[in-house]
Design a protein around this motif. Sequence first.
Motif, PDB file in Angstrom:
ATOM      1  N   PRO A   7       0.813  -1.224   0.000  1.00 13.52           N
ATOM      2  CA  PRO A   7       0.000   0.000   0.000  1.00 13.52           C
ATOM      3  C   PRO A   7       0.844   1.270   0.000  1.00 13.52           C
ATOM      4  O   PRO A   7       0.484   2.253  -0.678  1.00 13.52           O
ATOM      5  CB  PRO A   7      -0.832  -0.130   1.281  1.00 13.52           C
ATOM      6  CG  PRO A   7      -0.979  -1.606   1.465  1.00 13.52           C
ATOM      7  CD  PRO A   7       0.337  -2.182   1.019  1.00 13.52           C
ATOM      8  N   ARG A 144      -9.948  -6.709 -10.649  1.00 13.39           N
ATOM      9  CA  ARG A 144     -10.215  -7.003  -9.241  1.00 13.39           C
ATOM     10  C   ARG A 144      -9.555  -8.320  -8.844  1.00 13.39           C
ATOM     11  O   ARG A 144      -9.420  -9.230  -9.674  1.00 13.39           O
ATOM     12  CB  ARG A 144     -11.723  -7.099  -9.000  1.00 13.39           C
ATOM     13  CG  ARG A 144     -12.459  -5.799  -9.278  1.00 13.39           C
ATOM     14  CD  ARG A 144     -13.955  -5.932  -9.089  1.00 13.39           C
ATOM     15  NE  ARG A 144     -14.613  -4.652  -9.313  1.00 13.39           N
ATOM     16  CZ  ARG A 144     -14.752  -3.719  -8.382  1.00 13.39           C
ATOM     17  NH1 ARG A 144     -14.286  -3.953  -7.150  1.00 13.39           N
ATOM     18  NH2 ARG A 144     -15.354  -2.577  -8.655  1.00 13.39           N
ATOM     19  N   ALA A 200      -4.166  -8.508  -5.274  1.00 15.83           N
ATOM     20  CA  ALA A 200      -3.950  -7.186  -4.697  1.00 15.83           C
ATOM     21  C   ALA A 200      -2.461  -6.863  -4.712  1.00 15.83           C
ATOM     22  O   ALA A 200      -1.624  -7.715  -4.414  1.00 15.83           O
ATOM     23  CB  ALA A 200      -4.485  -7.145  -3.263  1.00 15.83           C
ATOM     24  N   THR A 244      -6.468  -3.593  -5.569  1.00 16.04           N
ATOM     25  CA  THR A 244      -6.444  -3.677  -4.109  1.00 16.04           C
ATOM     26  C   THR A 244      -7.571  -4.575  -3.634  1.00 16.04           C
ATOM     27  O   THR A 244      -8.500  -4.894  -4.391  1.00 16.04           O
ATOM     28  CB  THR A 244      -6.580  -2.291  -3.451  1.00 16.04           C
ATOM     29  OG1 THR A 244      -7.942  -1.874  -3.503  1.00 16.04           O
ATOM     30  CG2 THR A 244      -5.707  -1.246  -4.139  1.00 16.04           C
ATOM     31  N   ASP A 245      -7.509  -4.960  -2.368  1.00 18.71           N
ATOM     32  CA  ASP A 245      -8.571  -5.789  -1.801  1.00 18.71           C
ATOM     33  C   ASP A 245      -9.911  -5.073  -1.818  1.00 18.71           C
ATOM     34  O   ASP A 245     -10.968  -5.717  -1.782  1.00 18.71           O
ATOM     35  CB  ASP A 245      -8.211  -6.187  -0.368  1.00 18.71           C
ATOM     36  CG  ASP A 245      -7.086  -7.218  -0.321  1.00 18.71           C
ATOM     37  OD1 ASP A 245      -7.019  -8.064  -1.238  1.00 18.71           O
ATOM     38  OD2 ASP A 245      -6.273  -7.171   0.619  1.00 18.71           O
ATOM     39  N   ASP A 246      -9.885  -3.754  -1.866  1.00 13.37           N
ATOM     40  CA  ASP A 246     -11.119  -2.960  -1.886  1.00 13.37           C
ATOM     41  C   ASP A 246     -11.561  -2.610  -3.297  1.00 13.37           C
ATOM     42  O   ASP A 246     -12.512  -1.847  -3.477  1.00 13.37           O
ATOM     43  CB  ASP A 246     -10.921  -1.673  -1.083  1.00 13.37           C
ATOM     44  CG  ASP A 246     -10.675  -1.947   0.389  1.00 13.37           C
ATOM     45  OD1 ASP A 246     -11.272  -2.902   0.916  1.00 13.37           O
ATOM     46  OD2 ASP A 246      -9.871  -1.224   1.001  1.00 13.37           O
ATOM     47  N   GLY A 247     -10.871  -3.158  -4.301  1.00 12.69           N
ATOM     48  CA  GLY A 247     -11.223  -2.867  -5.678  1.00 12.69           C
ATOM     49  C   GLY A 247     -10.139  -2.074  -6.385  1.00 12.69           C
ATOM     50  O   GLY A 247      -9.120  -1.714  -5.794  1.00 12.69           O
ATOM     51  N   VAL A 249      -8.002   0.941  -7.973  1.00 11.61           N
ATOM     52  CA  VAL A 249      -7.756   2.355  -7.671  1.00 11.61           C
ATOM     53  C   VAL A 249      -7.041   2.965  -8.871  1.00 11.61           C
ATOM     54  O   VAL A 249      -5.964   2.499  -9.259  1.00 11.61           O
ATOM     55  CB  VAL A 249      -6.903   2.528  -6.401  1.00 11.61           C
ATOM     56  CG1 VAL A 249      -6.601   4.012  -6.163  1.00 11.61           C
ATOM     57  CG2 VAL A 249      -7.614   1.921  -5.193  1.00 11.61           C
TER      58      VAL A 249
END
Length: 259
Positions: A7, A144, A200, A244-247, A249
């Motif tokens: 990250p 994803r 991710a 990323t794990d959240d989708g 970016v």
Amino acid sequence: MIELKSPAEIERMHVTGRFVAEVLTEVREIADVGVNLLDLEHHVRGMIDRRGAVSCYWDYAPSFGEGPFRNVICLSVNDAVLHGKPHDYVLRDGDVLSADFAVTIDGWAADSARTFVVGTPAEEDLRLIRATEEALEAAIGAARPGNRVGDVSAAIWAVAREHGYPVSTEFGGHGIGRTMHEDVHVSNKGKAGRGLTLRAGLTLALEPWFCRTTDRIVYDEDGWTIRSADGSRTAHSEHTVAITDDGPVVLTRREDERA
């Protein structure tokens, strides 16, 4: 080799991506009827110098192309779509201009491209540009964890088919991070469920580009500029994207694209 980014490393790429977005926004603002491509090139050189960035294009010498590339931005006009070398050309009313730009800042790269009409637009040119933008958003949506590279390629291809545009597979998206081009290759045409599983930390430059009526390309004598083989107009849209794990970016999103 595929390197997954942390990250913190993705955020460093995001810093670069914001600058890339700023440059492409400014190019769009100053590119007008009567402006010379060389003036745009030198304006961007000044922006790079002031920011302390490093061009990914200057001295770039891949297996294709004739010698090292000695410009900091690709500017492709009308039937030219990729790797256009800035030269002594004055923009005319109705020209379609694709600007592709990549730099590193503090060792981390970002790459983006946009296409727009200078002066008075023709609806068929706007439709072509919108198709590449739509294909890019579809590709981003497919980027994803758990999906495969083929899902991204298939998303681009589906949009092209819907609009009736042929797709060339000679150049496509790619991994990006410490350098402009890293593994993996992302074709603009493919089958869902095939290829590398996305994870991710993977960072990709996704770049659908379409020629209006052909999937064949030709090179200019400069060895770099790529054109549609039949002279039809072209368009190119690209963003650097982190999975990323959240989708997904988008690291190069411009302010004029934000809702």
